[in-house]
Design a protein around this motif. Structure first.
Motif, PDB file in Angstrom:
ATOM      1  N   GLN A   1       0.846  -1.189   0.000  1.00  0.00           N
ATOM      2  CA  GLN A   1       0.000   0.000   0.000  1.00  0.00           C
ATOM      3  C   GLN A   1       0.881   1.238   0.000  1.00  0.00           C
ATOM      4  N   ILE A   2       0.293   2.366  -0.307  1.00  0.00           N
ATOM      5  CA  ILE A   2       1.029   3.623  -0.325  1.00  0.00           C
ATOM      6  C   ILE A   2       1.169   4.119   1.111  1.00  0.00           C
TER       7      ILE A   2
ATOM      8  N   ARG B   1      -3.869   8.111  -2.915  1.00  0.00           N
ATOM      9  CA  ARG B   1      -3.930   8.565  -1.528  1.00  0.00           C
ATOM     10  C   ARG B   1      -3.113   7.623  -0.653  1.00  0.00           C
ATOM     11  N   VAL B   2      -2.576   8.169   0.417  1.00  0.00           N
ATOM     12  CA  VAL B   2      -1.891   7.329   1.403  1.00  0.00           C
ATOM     13  C   VAL B   2      -2.890   6.279   1.892  1.00  0.00           C
ATOM     14  N   GLY B   3      -2.428   5.047   1.976  1.00  0.00           N
ATOM     15  CA  GLY B   3      -3.282   3.947   2.409  1.00  0.00           C
ATOM     16  C   GLY B   3      -3.888   3.151   1.269  1.00  0.00           C
ATOM     17  N   ASP B   4      -3.843   3.692   0.042  1.00  0.00           N
ATOM     18  CA  ASP B   4      -4.402   2.949  -1.088  1.00  0.00           C
ATOM     19  C   ASP B   4      -3.668   1.620  -1.265  1.00  0.00           C
ATOM     20  N   PRO B   5      -4.404   0.538  -1.493  1.00  0.00           N
ATOM     21  CA  PRO B   5      -3.768  -0.745  -1.785  1.00  0.00           C
ATOM     22  C   PRO B   5      -3.179  -0.704  -3.193  1.00  0.00           C
ATOM     23  N   VAL B   6      -2.029  -1.334  -3.352  1.00  0.00           N
ATOM     24  CA  VAL B   6      -1.298  -1.278  -4.618  1.00  0.00           C
ATOM     25  C   VAL B   6      -0.779  -2.655  -4.980  1.00  0.00           C
ATOM     26  N   LYS B   7      -0.855  -2.962  -6.270  1.00  0.00           N
ATOM     27  CA  LYS B   7      -0.160  -4.128  -6.824  1.00  0.00           C
ATOM     28  C   LYS B   7       1.138  -3.561  -7.398  1.00  0.00           C
ATOM     29  N   LEU B   8       2.283  -4.024  -6.908  1.00  0.00           N
ATOM     30  CA  LEU B   8       3.585  -3.488  -7.282  1.00  0.00           C
ATOM     31  C   LEU B   8       4.414  -4.575  -7.954  1.00  0.00           C
ATOM     32  N   CYS B   9       4.825  -4.329  -9.193  1.00  0.00           N
ATOM     33  CA  CYS B   9       5.562  -5.321  -9.980  1.00  0.00           C
ATOM     34  C   CYS B   9       6.933  -4.788 -10.376  1.00  0.00           C
ATOM     35  N   LEU B  10       7.946  -5.639 -10.271  1.00  0.00           N
ATOM     36  CA  LEU B  10       9.282  -5.282 -10.721  1.00  0.00           C
ATOM     37  C   LEU B  10       9.315  -5.417 -12.238  1.00  0.00           C
ATOM     38  N   VAL B  11       9.639  -4.314 -12.926  1.00  0.00           N
ATOM     39  CA  VAL B  11       9.627  -4.270 -14.389  1.00  0.00           C
ATOM     40  C   VAL B  11      11.018  -4.490 -14.969  1.00  0.00           C
ATOM     41  N   SER B  12      12.045  -3.899 -14.346  1.00  0.00           N
ATOM     42  CA  SER B  12      13.400  -4.055 -14.884  1.00  0.00           C
ATOM     43  C   SER B  12      14.445  -3.852 -13.793  1.00  0.00           C
ATOM     44  N   ILE B  13      15.590  -4.500 -14.013  1.00  0.00           N
ATOM     45  CA  ILE B  13      16.757  -4.374 -13.143  1.00  0.00           C
ATOM     46  C   ILE B  13      17.925  -4.004 -14.050  1.00  0.00           C
ATOM     47  N   PRO B  14      18.614  -2.887 -13.767  1.00  0.00           N
ATOM     48  CA  PRO B  14      19.736  -2.524 -14.635  1.00  0.00           C
ATOM     49  C   PRO B  14      20.864  -3.551 -14.537  1.00  0.00           C
TER      50      PRO B  14
ATOM     51  N   ASP C   1       0.268  12.089 -13.270  1.00  0.00           N
ATOM     52  CA  ASP C   1      -1.167  12.253 -13.017  1.00  0.00           C
ATOM     53  C   ASP C   1      -1.742  11.163 -12.112  1.00  0.00           C
ATOM     54  N   GLN C   2      -1.399   9.912 -12.396  1.00  0.00           N
ATOM     55  CA  GLN C   2      -1.984   8.806 -11.621  1.00  0.00           C
ATOM     56  C   GLN C   2      -1.464   8.795 -10.186  1.00  0.00           C
ATOM     57  N   VAL C   3      -0.225   9.212  -9.983  1.00  0.00           N
ATOM     58  CA  VAL C   3       0.307   9.303  -8.619  1.00  0.00           C
ATOM     59  C   VAL C   3      -0.415  10.422  -7.874  1.00  0.00           C
ATOM     60  N   GLN C   4      -0.701  11.511  -8.565  1.00  0.00           N
ATOM     61  CA  GLN C   4      -1.393  12.632  -7.936  1.00  0.00           C
ATOM     62  C   GLN C   4      -2.813  12.248  -7.504  1.00  0.00           C
ATOM     63  N   ARG C   5      -3.430  11.289  -8.182  1.00  0.00           N
ATOM     64  CA  ARG C   5      -4.784  10.833  -7.836  1.00  0.00           C
ATOM     65  C   ARG C   5      -4.780   9.864  -6.658  1.00  0.00           C
TER      66      ARG C   5
ATOM     67  N   THR D   1      -8.071   3.479  -7.445  1.00  0.00           N
ATOM     68  CA  THR D   1      -8.336   4.322  -8.623  1.00  0.00           C
ATOM     69  C   THR D   1      -8.211   3.552  -9.926  1.00  0.00           C
ATOM     70  N   HIS D   2      -7.567   2.406  -9.894  1.00  0.00           N
ATOM     71  CA  HIS D   2      -7.244   1.591 -11.070  1.00  0.00           C
ATOM     72  C   HIS D   2      -6.249   2.290 -11.990  1.00  0.00           C
ATOM     73  N   GLY D   3      -5.599   3.344 -11.500  1.00  0.00           N
ATOM     74  CA  GLY D   3      -4.543   4.016 -12.253  1.00  0.00           C
ATOM     75  C   GLY D   3      -3.220   3.293 -12.063  1.00  0.00           C
ATOM     76  N   SER D   4      -2.341   3.411 -13.059  1.00  0.00           N
ATOM     77  CA  SER D   4      -1.028   2.762 -12.998  1.00  0.00           C
ATOM     78  C   SER D   4       0.074   3.751 -13.346  1.00  0.00           C
ATOM     79  N   TRP D   5       1.275   3.474 -12.838  1.00  0.00           N
ATOM     80  CA  TRP D   5       2.449   4.263 -13.165  1.00  0.00           C
ATOM     81  C   TRP D   5       3.674   3.377 -13.056  1.00  0.00           C
ATOM     82  N   THR D   6       4.712   3.745 -13.792  1.00  0.00           N
ATOM     83  CA  THR D   6       5.988   3.042 -13.728  1.00  0.00           C
ATOM     84  C   THR D   6       7.048   4.057 -13.349  1.00  0.00           C
TER      85      THR D   6
END
Length: 124
Positions: free
Chosen positions: A36-37, A75-88, A69-73, A108-113
C-alpha cells in the motif's frame, strides 16, 4: 554487507514485529506483490511541482521528475499491486539504483511506472 542485504534484514525484523507493516519485495522481473502507499510527496522536499515521489509500505520508493497524473490521484493507504519491471545490468558493486516498478492503485485503477532513484546505477 550489501545495501540489499541490509534492507532484507530490516524487512524481516519489521515482518516479525508486525506483518502489516512489512510486505514482500519483488526480486525477479515480472514478480508482483501486494502493498500500500505509505507516503506521497514531491520529488524535492518543499518544492511542490518538482515531480512525484511515492513510498510503499514495503519500503520501495518511486520517483519522477514529472508530475505523474496517476500518482497525484492516489492517496496514502491505497492498496497497490507493485511489480518489478526491470533491473539494470552491469552496475558497480553495491549500487542497486535504477530498478523500475509498475504500480497499480487498486482504488483508482490508475497505474504508473517509476524507478527507485533519480539516477541509474553508476550515475550521479
Amino acid at each position: 554487507m550489501a545495501k540489499t542485504s541490509l534492507y532484507l534484514m530490516a524487512a524481516s525484523v519489521c515482518a516479525a514485529v508486525s506483518p502489516a507493516l512489512a510486505a514482500d519485495v519483488p526480486t525477479r522481473v515480472g514478480q508482483c506483490v501486494a502493498t500500500q502507499i505509505s507516503e506521497l510527496a514531491s520529488r524535492l522536499e518543499g518544492v511542490p511541482d518538482s515531480g512525484s515521489a511515492v513510498t510503499y509500505a514495503n519500503g520501495i520508493y518511486g520517483v519522477s521528475y514529472e508530475m505523474e497524473d496517476q500518482v497525484q490521484r492516489a492517496r496514502v493507504g491505497d492498496p497497490v499491486k507493485l511489480c518489478l519491471v526491470s533491473i539494470p545490468k552491469k552496475c558497480p558493486p553495491g549500487d542497486d539504483r535504477g530498478r523500475k516498478y509498475r504500480a497499480t492503485d487498486l482504488r483508482t485503477h490508475g497505474s504508473w511506472t517509476l524507478p527507485d532513484a533519480e539516477h541509474m546505477c553508476g550515475g550521479a
